[in-house]
Scaffold this motif. Structure first.
Motif, short mmCIF file in Angstrom:
data_model
loop_
_atom_site.label_atom_id
_atom_site.label_comp_id
_atom_site.label_asym_id
_atom_site.label_seq_id
_atom_site.Cartn_x
_atom_site.Cartn_y
_atom_site.Cartn_z
N VAL A 107 0.85 -1.20 0.00
CA VAL A 107 0.00 0.00 0.00
C VAL A 107 0.88 1.24 0.00
CG1 VAL A 107 -1.65 1.33 1.39
CG2 VAL A 107 -2.02 -1.10 1.02
N ALA A 108 1.90 1.26 0.83
CA ALA A 108 2.80 2.42 0.90
C ALA A 108 3.50 2.67 -0.44
CB ALA A 108 3.83 2.21 2.01
N LEU A 109 3.81 1.58 -1.16
CA LEU A 109 4.46 1.70 -2.47
C LEU A 109 3.47 1.87 -3.62
CD1 LEU A 109 7.13 -1.13 -2.02
CD2 LEU A 109 7.53 1.36 -1.95
N ASN A 110 2.17 1.85 -3.28
CA ASN A 110 1.10 1.94 -4.27
C ASN A 110 1.23 0.85 -5.34
OD1 ASN A 110 -1.28 3.07 -5.18
ND2 ASN A 110 -0.23 4.43 -6.62
N GLN A 111 1.53 -0.37 -4.89
CA GLN A 111 1.67 -1.51 -5.78
C GLN A 111 0.56 -2.52 -5.51
OE1 GLN A 111 5.57 -3.16 -5.20
NE2 GLN A 111 6.53 -1.62 -6.50
N PRO A 112 0.01 -3.12 -6.56
CA PRO A 112 -1.06 -4.09 -6.37
C PRO A 112 -0.52 -5.48 -6.05
CG PRO A 112 -0.61 -3.88 -8.69
CD PRO A 112 0.30 -2.89 -7.98
N VAL A 113 -1.39 -6.31 -5.53
CA VAL A 113 -1.10 -7.74 -5.42
C VAL A 113 -1.69 -8.37 -6.67
CG1 VAL A 113 -1.64 -9.87 -4.16
CG2 VAL A 113 -1.18 -7.76 -2.91
N VAL A 114 -0.93 -9.20 -7.33
CA VAL A 114 -1.43 -9.87 -8.54
C VAL A 114 -1.96 -11.23 -8.11
CG1 VAL A 114 -0.88 -10.68 -10.85
CG2 VAL A 114 0.25 -8.64 -9.95
N TRP A 115 -3.27 -11.29 -7.88
CA TRP A 115 -3.92 -12.51 -7.41
C TRP A 115 -4.06 -13.50 -8.55
CZ3 TRP A 115 -4.18 -12.51 -2.33
CH2 TRP A 115 -4.30 -11.31 -1.65
N GLN A 116 -4.04 -14.78 -8.23
CA GLN A 116 -4.29 -15.84 -9.20
C GLN A 116 -5.80 -15.99 -9.35
OE1 GLN A 116 -1.85 -17.49 -10.96
NE2 GLN A 116 -0.60 -15.90 -9.99
N ARG A 117 -6.28 -15.87 -10.56
CA ARG A 117 -7.72 -15.96 -10.80
C ARG A 117 -8.20 -17.39 -10.59
NH1 ARG A 117 -10.81 -12.81 -15.53
NH2 ARG A 117 -12.89 -13.12 -14.70
N VAL A 118 -9.37 -17.53 -9.95
CA VAL A 118 -9.93 -18.85 -9.66
C VAL A 118 -11.15 -19.13 -10.54
CG1 VAL A 118 -10.97 -20.30 -7.88
CG2 VAL A 118 -9.08 -18.78 -7.29
N ASN A 119 -12.04 -18.15 -10.65
CA ASN A 119 -13.27 -18.34 -11.42
C ASN A 119 -13.32 -17.37 -12.60
OD1 ASN A 119 -14.79 -20.23 -9.65
ND2 ASN A 119 -14.53 -18.57 -8.19
N TRP A 120 -13.83 -17.85 -13.70
CA TRP A 120 -14.04 -16.98 -14.86
C TRP A 120 -15.02 -17.63 -15.81
CZ3 TRP A 120 -9.49 -19.59 -14.07
CH2 TRP A 120 -9.16 -20.56 -15.00
N VAL A 121 -15.64 -16.78 -16.61
CA VAL A 121 -16.48 -17.25 -17.71
C VAL A 121 -15.83 -16.75 -18.98
CG1 VAL A 121 -18.63 -17.34 -16.39
CG2 VAL A 121 -18.00 -15.23 -17.55
N PRO A 122 -16.07 -17.41 -20.10
CA PRO A 122 -15.46 -16.95 -21.36
C PRO A 122 -15.86 -15.51 -21.68
CG PRO A 122 -16.47 -19.11 -21.63
CD PRO A 122 -16.88 -18.61 -20.27
N GLU A 123 -15.00 -14.83 -22.40
CA GLU A 123 -15.22 -13.41 -22.72
C GLU A 123 -16.50 -13.18 -23.52
OE1 GLU A 123 -11.85 -11.39 -24.32
OE2 GLU A 123 -10.50 -12.34 -22.88
N PHE A 124 -16.94 -14.17 -24.29
CA PHE A 124 -18.12 -13.98 -25.12
C PHE A 124 -19.43 -14.17 -24.34
CE2 PHE A 124 -16.66 -18.35 -25.63
CZ PHE A 124 -17.79 -19.07 -25.31
N VAL A 125 -19.32 -14.43 -23.04
CA VAL A 125 -20.50 -14.62 -22.21
C VAL A 125 -20.70 -13.38 -21.35
CG1 VAL A 125 -21.52 -15.99 -20.34
CG2 VAL A 125 -20.19 -17.11 -22.13
N TYR A 126 -21.92 -12.89 -21.32
CA TYR A 126 -22.27 -11.77 -20.44
C TYR A 126 -22.86 -12.34 -19.16
CZ TYR A 126 -24.53 -7.72 -18.48
OH TYR A 126 -24.91 -6.73 -17.62
N PHE A 127 -22.28 -12.00 -18.05
CA PHE A 127 -22.78 -12.44 -16.74
C PHE A 127 -22.79 -11.22 -15.83
CE2 PHE A 127 -22.32 -13.74 -12.38
CZ PHE A 127 -23.30 -14.73 -12.28
N ASP A 128 -23.88 -11.04 -15.12
CA ASP A 128 -24.02 -9.89 -14.23
C ASP A 128 -24.27 -10.39 -12.80
OD1 ASP A 128 -24.98 -7.68 -12.74
OD2 ASP A 128 -25.61 -6.70 -14.60
N HIS A 129 -23.28 -10.20 -11.92
CA HIS A 129 -23.44 -10.60 -10.52
C HIS A 129 -24.63 -9.91 -9.87
CE1 HIS A 129 -19.33 -12.28 -10.66
NE2 HIS A 129 -19.71 -12.99 -9.61
N SER A 130 -24.76 -8.60 -10.10
CA SER A 130 -25.80 -7.84 -9.39
C SER A 130 -27.20 -8.35 -9.74
CB SER A 130 -25.68 -6.34 -9.68
OG SER A 130 -25.91 -6.07 -11.05
N MET A 131 -27.42 -8.71 -11.00
CA MET A 131 -28.73 -9.21 -11.41
C MET A 131 -29.06 -10.51 -10.68
SD MET A 131 -30.11 -10.35 -15.20
CE MET A 131 -28.81 -9.42 -15.91
N HIS A 132 -28.08 -11.39 -10.56
CA HIS A 132 -28.29 -12.67 -9.89
C HIS A 132 -28.52 -12.46 -8.39
CE1 HIS A 132 -26.79 -14.13 -13.72
NE2 HIS A 132 -27.37 -15.29 -13.42
#
Length: 181
Positions: A107-132
């Motif tokens: 935080v002091a260095l203003n650097q992000p943590v690069v997390w390993q992604r666990v869940n994803w849907v393909p880019e051609f799929v539209y998914f909206d968390h808020s709607m669900h």
């Protein structure tokens, strides 16, 4: 002793030297596998750069998913919280833990943590968390019981069959253009 052998009798017994060598080799192999991070429980998700236990935070401490993933209620993405969110508590709690100290440093260095992604849907799929979420779908339906996971693992494969079946079970449209825009 056979006639004419002229020596002392040879004792036959368990080859303890061979057994000890085998045990040493097996222990060394097990230690190497642990060192290489190959022996962790089934279903344990990818190692993250900063260990974060959902079991502790969401389970034991009963912190709501939306404390960290607040954008899920208002957008298509759940999002990853900024490190400052972690420091809301960890500015005072277990400050000396090395990974918490590392968070403060980033935080002091203003650097992000690069997390390993666990869940994803393909880019051609539209998914909206808020709607669900507005329709009452519990996060655990897709993400599993996060409250019991130290390192999050994908609970389901986000494939079309999973989504279609859920839409059918809940009598929701399964028109192609709802998800494929």
């Amino acid at each position: 002793m056979p006639a004419g052998s002229g020596g002392t009798p040879h004792k036959t017994g368990p080859p303890w030297g061979n057994v000890a060598a085998a045990v040493v080799v097996l222990c060394a192999a097990a230690a190497a596998l642990v060192y290489l991070d190959r022996l962790y429980p089934v279903g344990l998700g990818p190692r993250q750069p900063i260990p974060f236990s959902h079991r502790v935070h969401a389970g034991i401490k009963q912190i709501s998913c939306f404390m960290c993933h607040d954008s899920a209620t208002r957008s298509s993405r759940a999002g990853i919280p900024p490190l400052q969110t972690c420091l809301l508590c960890h500015a005072r709690i277990i400050r000396t833990y090395p990974y918490i100290a590392r968070l403060r440093e980033l935080v002091a260095l203003n650097q992000p943590v690069v997390w390993q992604r666990v869940n994803w849907v393909p880019e051609f799929v539209y998914f909206d968390h808020s709607m669900h979420l507005r329709r009452g779908v519990d996060c655990g339906h897709c993400h599993g019981d996060i409250r019991h996971m130290d390192r999050v693992a994908g609970a389901v494969k986000f494939e079309m069959g999973f989504c279609i079946q859920c839409h059918r079970d809940n009598r929701v449209t399964h028109d192609c253009f709802v998800c494929h825009r």
